[in-house]
Design an enzyme around this catalytic site. Structure first.
Site, PDB file in Angstrom:
ATOM      1  N   MET A 224       0.445  -2.599   8.798  1.00  0.00           N
ATOM      2  CA  MET A 224      -0.247  -2.709   7.519  1.00  0.00           C
ATOM      3  C   MET A 224      -1.267  -3.836   7.578  1.00  0.00           C
ATOM      4  O   MET A 224      -0.988  -4.913   8.079  1.00  0.00           O
ATOM      5  CB  MET A 224       0.781  -2.961   6.392  1.00  0.00           C
TER       6      MET A 224
ATOM      7  N   GLU B   3      -5.486  -2.312  12.757  1.00  0.00           N
ATOM      8  CA  GLU B   3      -5.314  -3.219  11.614  1.00  0.00           C
ATOM      9  C   GLU B   3      -6.434  -4.245  11.516  1.00  0.00           C
ATOM     10  O   GLU B   3      -6.848  -4.621  10.416  1.00  0.00           O
ATOM     11  CB  GLU B   3      -3.953  -3.922  11.697  1.00  0.00           C
TER      12      GLU B   3
ATOM     13  N   HIS C  81      -9.459  -2.780   9.947  1.00  0.00           N
ATOM     14  CA  HIS C  81      -9.300  -2.721   8.490  1.00  0.00           C
ATOM     15  C   HIS C  81      -9.769  -3.999   7.793  1.00  0.00           C
ATOM     16  O   HIS C  81     -10.074  -3.967   6.599  1.00  0.00           O
ATOM     17  CB  HIS C  81      -7.828  -2.507   8.138  1.00  0.00           C
TER      18      HIS C  81
ATOM     19  N   GLU D 264       0.830  -1.199   0.000  1.00  0.00           N
ATOM     20  CA  GLU D 264       0.000   0.000   0.000  1.00  0.00           C
ATOM     21  C   GLU D 264       0.871   1.259   0.000  1.00  0.00           C
ATOM     22  O   GLU D 264       1.848   1.318   0.742  1.00  0.00           O
ATOM     23  CB  GLU D 264      -0.913   0.030   1.242  1.00  0.00           C
TER      24      GLU D 264
END
Length: 1036
Positions: free
Chosen positions: A414, A449, A452, A278
């Protein structure tokens, strides 16, 4: 991603094509195009179009006849006549190989392709005589000139095979992409960056014997794109697979498929390979359609040595021995997802695992020497994953969730689906050495995270302009989740501090709306900022407070369910929210009253229709935030909104208006009253007159408030007399708002300083922290102007103001998380400001710690203060650095790193800059933090600014233009400058960079901030000097 903080048949006819004019046509056997509706262009304009564009279209097609693919024996087509609805015959000459002509792709097919290309989607570079095609790396015209990919070729499934050699640091692979086309095309455009394409073929059809034909490859590095040119068009409805063999080198720069290293406790350096895709770096690991809306499924195979372990998004299905010393791991097929969420790691990591109640296997991976620090994150991840499954009413869709601690990692973490990756310090918790703030940070990062996995992975923004739909939601859900799963952390107390951080940049003219058009990778990277994260979270919190927690939750559940495995825009969220708003008299949650003061909450809600979309568009489609001015006249409360913007006193009014959900309490009632301000001015009528009124209760709204006349005097008196009459968050917001108003000339610096004197009686963490956030930058500005006398007086005032609270602190780890965090920061401040009782205590602790060779356990929360004092002499500094080299605790290393950067020895500070940038003992990932710390050091800041300038090109190579790391370094080295000389230096340097930095938003922000610093100091410095001499300070 969590930032590290310190988006051409019919019957026997040849292929059909659809024109933009809405007609459907085909080319008959005679080569004449026929139409069932109006033609796309007139005869005359098509003739002109052919003359302009034919060389551009033919060039890549004729190159198919080149020696690389076909026989170079050419057949001259002397006369090819094209008849197109009366177009005069045009003669074209070109070379096609005999091999080409002997294939089905013969003259008439060629013409069909040509006319198809010209009529179906005329490239923008054909539309004006002056326009030219972009040039591919081999000098040929590149058939696409946009940064965004064409929409008519869509990936369905990727088969990836990747083989990395961790000795040579090279990798090679094969990408097989199943694609569909929505219109015939002979060109496939996709992304590739720093990859060497060895071969590309097109597989047509399915079954056991599909046909294959070679594809011509053109590369266009400026857009990180390649074009694959087929000898004949791909047709709608047929299955195709693009097969690409390629090679590359492991990246050295934290992105793509990159190298990471670590030292074992025995000093051995080991290498691993990990990924960070990303926003736009999947194209560095495999050729792909690297845009978030181009979702597909992935089957991944990784080849590795037997001594290594490979992990990816999905569980391992089987391992196959390919050759001696080479194993191929096959991973299960992923769900439909965006390329930036693909992940794979080749390492020697160890892991610990647990199962959730719903049967999801959760594992934490780390280097072998640190796997004993994984237990806290593992337990937190299990608890949080279970919370989200329950909260969202949508099961986590994968069978496992891995959390991997990567030794080299640029951001904080991430959200790769099923394999989240983290900086080691954001995941590993050393029970013996980690502080309370470390536990809080790890919990919040894991929570971010895992949020997400729903917001971002399951439902993804269509393009990067709406990144906040990912990041704002994940940041907001950190607080929603952790307040339930870990109530002892009291995270709700820290939320509004994020809003103040966002407001710092959002108050500048160089800010941007939450939803902002972006196109190229550098612009996309710039979206990962406080506006997308913190402001996004703050406006969501404001909306939840407005709708009620249950209504908000129902809206986001509907949003997630409706758009699962799809992509969304800003308005999709608001439409989902609006559809849950009540429209009858059964509403029991407090609504908001507007002009009609006598209407009930529910009737107002019904009559207004609760236009969530219109309301929230005012917060997402325009930059900045409102300043609400309150004027009390008896029972009448006049409210007025305007755009709060820092700058000169004469900043032009933008005319922006917001729908502001005002909340307030008064001296007569602590029941929260609500009022939706949609116009520039309005009036509220109170049931009775009040002594004071406090707006923005709990700082749930993203706005600041000015109280005219004696409004501020009343509130200052309240704080001085009975500050606990309002919440600690309300007290902190008053401190923040007062100093924000000083910046725009609405409040005098003397009144703001008078108000903050109440901190002598304050014991809660957030008001104290907010006071420090306002006062410390004031003396930092003085440090940059060599105003030693007043600077010294001001620092002494600060310690005197907080002396009682400092003296109450114990040198232990006792108390709640907030009490421990307050202790840590207060003792650090006191020691750095050379408050002798603190310095002596710290020196005593350090002496004992050093005598034990660093084995003595120090109280975690005072370690930072102890190390900071020790680093002020050479012997202590050197001992700390020796411990840094051998420590396995990330927390301890971070504390030592901070302490080393507080040294007043310029040689040592320069050495730190050089060594961290080199990345041997001190990892390069630490360099931005070290540069920023030295940039705040009163003797080090010139060194940091000089280092940034002298090494700019190398810094950009390592950290990427537009990245949050670059923005952090620019701001931390320059945005406390307060002289015109420094301002001209900054302007001159960055303007000289041209496309290599001058256009960055962070550059505009720092220039604006320096200009504001100069103006602020010129206006307020003498007033501060005089204020410091007043008798009232004797009362402290």
């Amino acid at each position: 991603m969590r930032r590290w903080t310190a988006g051409f048949g019919r019957g026997n006819a040849l292929p059909a094509f659809r024109g933009q004019g809405g007609g459907r046509g085909w080319i008959n056997a005679g080569g004449v195009a026929s139409w069932t509706s109006r033609p796309l262009v007139s005869s005359r304009s098509l003739h002109s179009l052919l003359l302009r564009c034919l060389p551009l279209v033919l060039a890549p097609l004729f190159t198919l006849a080149g020696a690389e693919v076909y026989s170079d024996k050419a057949l001259r087509l002397e006369q090819i006549e094209v008849s197109y609805l009366g177009v005069s015959h045009a003669r074209f000459q070109g070379s096609l190989s005999k091999k080409m002509v002997s294939r089905p792709f013969a003259a008439m097919s060629f013409l069909s392709l040509l006319l198809t290309l010209l009529t179906m989607s005329t490239p923008s570079w054909c539309q004006s005589p002056e326009a030219t095609a972009p040039k591919a790396s081999n000098g040929m015209p590149f058939p696409w000139n946009k940064v965004r990919l064409p929409e008519h070729v869509v990936p369905v499934h990727y088969d990836l095979m990747i083989h990395a050699n961790l000795t040579t640091l090279a990798f090679w692979g094969t990408t097989e992409v199943e694609v569909t086309v929505s219109q015939p095309t002979s060109t496939i455009i996709l992304h590739s960056h720093h990859l060497q394409i060895a071969k590309a073929t097109l597989r047509k059809g399915a079954g056991e014997r599909p046909s294959e034909e070679p594809l011509r490859v053109l590369e266009y590095p400026p857009h990180e794109q390649i074009a694959l040119l087929a000898p004949e068009p791909l047709l709608v409805g047929l299955p195709y697979t693009v097969v690409i063999d390629y090679a590359g080198n492991l990246s050295e720069n934290f992105r793509g498929f990159y190298k990471s290293t670590y030292r074992t406790k025995d000093g051995e350096v080991r290498i691993l390979a990990s990924t960070q895709f990303e926003p736009t770096a999947a194209r560095m690991a495999f050729p792909c359609f690297d845009e978030p809306a181009l979702k597909a499924t992935f089957s991944i195979k990784i080849r590795r040595e037997p001594r290594h372990l490979a992990i990816s998004n999905m569980p391992l299905v089987k391992s196959v021995t390919i050759a001696e010393g080479l194993i191929e791991d096959h991973f299960d097929v992923t769900v439909k997802m965006s390329t930036y969420l693909v992940a794979f790691i080749i390492s020697d990591f160890k892991s610990v695992s647990k199962m959730t109640k719903s049967g999801v296997k959760v594992s934490v991976y780390a280097v072998p020497d640190k796997i004993n620090q994984a237990d806290y994150a593992l337990d937190a991840a299990v608890t949080l994953l279970e919370f989200y499954e329950d909260y969202f009413s949508i099961p986590y869709p994968l069978p496992k969730q891995d959390l991997a601690a990567i030794p080299d990692f640029q951001s904080g973490a991430m959200e790769n689906w099923g394999l989240t990756t983290y900086r080691e310090s954001a995941l590993l918790y050393d029970a013996e050495k980690s502080s309370a703030s470390s536990k809080l940070g790890i919990t919040m990062t894991v929570s971010h995270e895992l949020a997400h996995q729903w917001f971002g992975n399951l439902v993804t923004m269509e393009w990067w302009n709406d990144l906040w739909l990912n990041e704002g939601f994940a940041k907001f859900m950190e607080y929603v989740s952790v307040s339930v799963t870990h109530p002892e952390l009291k995270v709700e107390d820290y939320f509004f501090g994020k809003c103040f951080s966002a407001m710092e940049v959002d108050a500048l003219n160089s800010s941007h709306p939450i939803s902002t058009p972006v196109e190229n990778p550098a612009q996309i990277r710039e979206m990962f900022d406080d506006v997308s994260y913190e402001k996004g979270a703050c406006i969501l919190n404001m909306l939840r407070d407005y709708l009620s927690a249950d209504a908000f939750k129902n809206g986001i559940i509907q949003y997630l369910q409706k758009y699962s495995y799809k992509n969304t825009k800003n308005e999709d969220l608001w439409n989902s929210m609006a559809s849950i708003c009540p429209t009858d008299n059964t509403q029991t949650t407090d609504g908001f009253c507007s002009r009609s003061q006598h209407s009930s909450s529910s009737s107002h809600w019904r009559q207004e229709g609760l236009d969530v979309r219109s309301m929230m568009n005012t917060w997402t489609l325009q930059k900045g935030f409102p300043l609400v001015t309150v004027t009390v006249r008896g029972r009448n409360v006049h409210v007025r909104q305007e755009h709060y913007m820092k700058g000169s006193d004469g900043v032009p009014e933008t005319g922006y208006l917001w729908h502001v959900p005002l909340t307030f309490i008064t001296s007569k009632s602590d029941v929260v009253q609500r009022f939706l301000l949609k116009t520039k001015t309005d009036v509220l009528i109170l049931p009775e007159e009040v002594e004071w009124i406090k707006f923005n209760v709990g700082m749930n709204g993203y706005y600041i408030v000015h109280y005219e006349d004696d409004g501020w005097d009343s509130l200052a008196g309240l704080l001085k007399g009975t500050h606990t009459a309002i919440s600690s968050n309300d007290r902190a917001s008053l401190i923040n708002n007062a100093f924000q108003l000083v910046s725009v000339g609405k409040l005098s610096i003397e009144k703001a300083l008078d108000l903050i004197l109440y901190l002598k009686y304050e014991t809660e963490i957030m008001p104290v922290f907010q006071g420090l956030d306002e006062l410390i930058p004031m003396y930092k500005l003085m440090e940059k102007r060599d105003m030693n006398e007043v600077e010294t007086q001001f620092k002494a005032f600060l310690i005197k103001l907080l002396k009682a609270l400092i003296d109450k602190q114990t040198w232990t780890d006792d108390g709640s998380v907030s009490e421990r965090m307050l202790r840590s920061q207060l003792l650090l401040l006191a020691c750095v400001r050379k408050y002798q009782p603190c310095v002596q205590k710290a020196e005593d602790y350090f002496r004992k710690w050093k005598e034990s060779s660093g084995d003595l356990r120090l109280p975690d929360d005072v370690t930072l203060a102890v190390f900071a004092v020790a680093a002020q002499n050479t012997e202590g500094w050197d001992f700390l650095y020796s411990k840094y080299q051998s420590s396995l605790s990330n927390e301890e290393k971070n504390q030592i790193e901070f302490a080393l950067c507080t040294s007043q020895d310029k040689e040592k500070l320069q050495w730190l800059l050089d060594e961290s940038f080199k990345g041997d003992i001190i990892k390069t990932q630490e360099f931005p933090h070290i540069l920023g710390l030295i940039g705040r050091n009163p003797v080090g800041y010139p060194l940091a600014w000089q280092f940034l300038r002298e090494n700019w090109n190398k810094i950009v190579q390592k950290f990427e233009l537009g990245s949050p790391s670059i923005a952090y370094m620019v701001m931390r080295t320059t945005n406390q400058f307060s002289t015109r000389t420094r301002l001209e230096e900054v302007k001159g340097f960055f303007s000289s960079l041209k496309e290599n930095g001058s256009q960055l938003r962070c550059v505009q922000q720092t220039i604006e901030t320096i200009e504001e610093n100069i103006r602020w100091m010129d206006k307020n410095f003498d007033k501060i000097r005089a204020w410091l001499q007043t008798e009232k300070l004797e009362l402290l």
